[in-house]
Design an enzyme around this catalytic site. Structure first.
Site, PDB file in Angstrom:
ATOM      1  N   GLU A  75     -17.853 -59.182  55.165  1.00  0.00           N
ATOM      2  CA  GLU A  75     -18.289 -58.527  56.401  1.00  0.00           C
ATOM      3  C   GLU A  75     -17.342 -57.385  56.759  1.00  0.00           C
ATOM      4  O   GLU A  75     -17.768 -56.289  57.147  1.00  0.00           O
ATOM      5  CB  GLU A  75     -18.355 -59.539  57.550  1.00  0.00           C
ATOM      6  CG  GLU A  75     -19.583 -60.424  57.546  1.00  0.00           C
ATOM      7  CD  GLU A  75     -20.855 -59.641  57.813  1.00  0.00           C
ATOM      8  OE1 GLU A  75     -20.842 -58.730  58.665  1.00  0.00           O
ATOM      9  OE2 GLU A  75     -21.870 -59.941  57.171  1.00  0.00           O
ATOM     10  N   CYS A 125     -22.099 -63.847  58.741  1.00  0.00           N
ATOM     11  CA  CYS A 125     -22.770 -62.643  59.238  1.00  0.00           C
ATOM     12  C   CYS A 125     -23.103 -62.775  60.733  1.00  0.00           C
ATOM     13  O   CYS A 125     -22.612 -61.986  61.541  1.00  0.00           O
ATOM     14  CB  CYS A 125     -24.014 -62.346  58.412  1.00  0.00           C
ATOM     15  SG  CYS A 125     -24.926 -60.903  59.001  1.00  0.00           S
TER      16      CYS A 125
END
Length: 229
Positions: A208, A137
């Protein structure tokens, strides 16, 4: 090559795809659809709440007090600091951020990503698995932002350029600490364990990409309902 560097090297092709996908390209050119922007804010508000909870699950697994202190600081950053990036997007759509996120969304791709992190936090004793699930992330945001601010296609007249400016530096410390923890916690792991941890890292990198994509397309549950956390 350090294990953390190996992970990041293998993840770069996925990040290159994220950069070319419509969400980031919309951010880059300053023409991201308003509804996609609001969908992202709503989904990310839910995601960050769970991210903070997973930090809390990591704390008992840390042996070093300085690592515990850092995790506590990161929880505080999620509560306060990262809202700054969200406020940039709220200004872009010219709506109040708190009012935008009052409407909750819990899309399938976000659900899958969050449960991936929780699984590794609960099912794996070695904290390296949890960190591998979390680390993509900040790394993805860092790489994308740093690439964007050097991109001639960046619309510097758009307020969205400030989102890239924010993430081009704000993730640096977290990426470094995650790298250090990853290298330390995998020092005595077998090659099979390292491969499992690498897969965990790469899976989160794909998550993601899916998160940005689900926001752009305002992903819904196929049965027509809404699953709330």
């Amino acid at each position: 090559m350090l294990f953390s560097e190996q992970l990041k090297k293998e993840a770069r092709p996925i990040i290159d795809q994220i950069y070319k996908d419509p969400f980031i390209q919309g951010m880059l050119h300053g023409d991201l659809p308003v509804e996609a922007t609001k969908f992202y804010l709503r989904a990310d508000a839910s995601y960050l709440n769970e991210f903070a909870n997973i930090y809390a699950l990591l704390i008992p697994k840390m042996e070093n007090l300085s690592d515990v202190r850092f995790l506590v600081e990161q929880i505080q950053f999620i509560v306060d600091g990262e809202v700054e990036a969200h406020e940039i997007l709220a200004k872009y759509v010219q709506e109040n951020y708190n009012e935008i996120v009052q409407e909750k969304v819990w899309p399938p791709s976000g659900d899958h990503y969050i449960k991936h992190m929780y699984f590794n936090a609960f099912a794996r004793e070695n904290a390296a698995y949890t960190i591998a699930a979390m680390a993509p992330c900040p790394y993805v945001y860092q790489v994308i932002a740093q690439q964007a601010i050097k991109d001639n296609e960046l619309n510097k007249n758009s307020i969205l350029s400030k989102w890239f400016e924010f993430y081009s530096t704000e993730m640096d410390e977290l990426v470094i600490v995650f790298d250090e923890l990853m290298n330390k916690l995998t020092e005595f792991c077998s090659e099979q364990e390292k491969d499992d941890i690498k897969q965990c890292f790469l899976q989160s990198t794909v998550h993601e990409r899916n998160f940005f994509d689900m926001s752009f397309h305002e992903e819904q549950w196929s049965y027509g309902g809404v699953y709330n956390e």
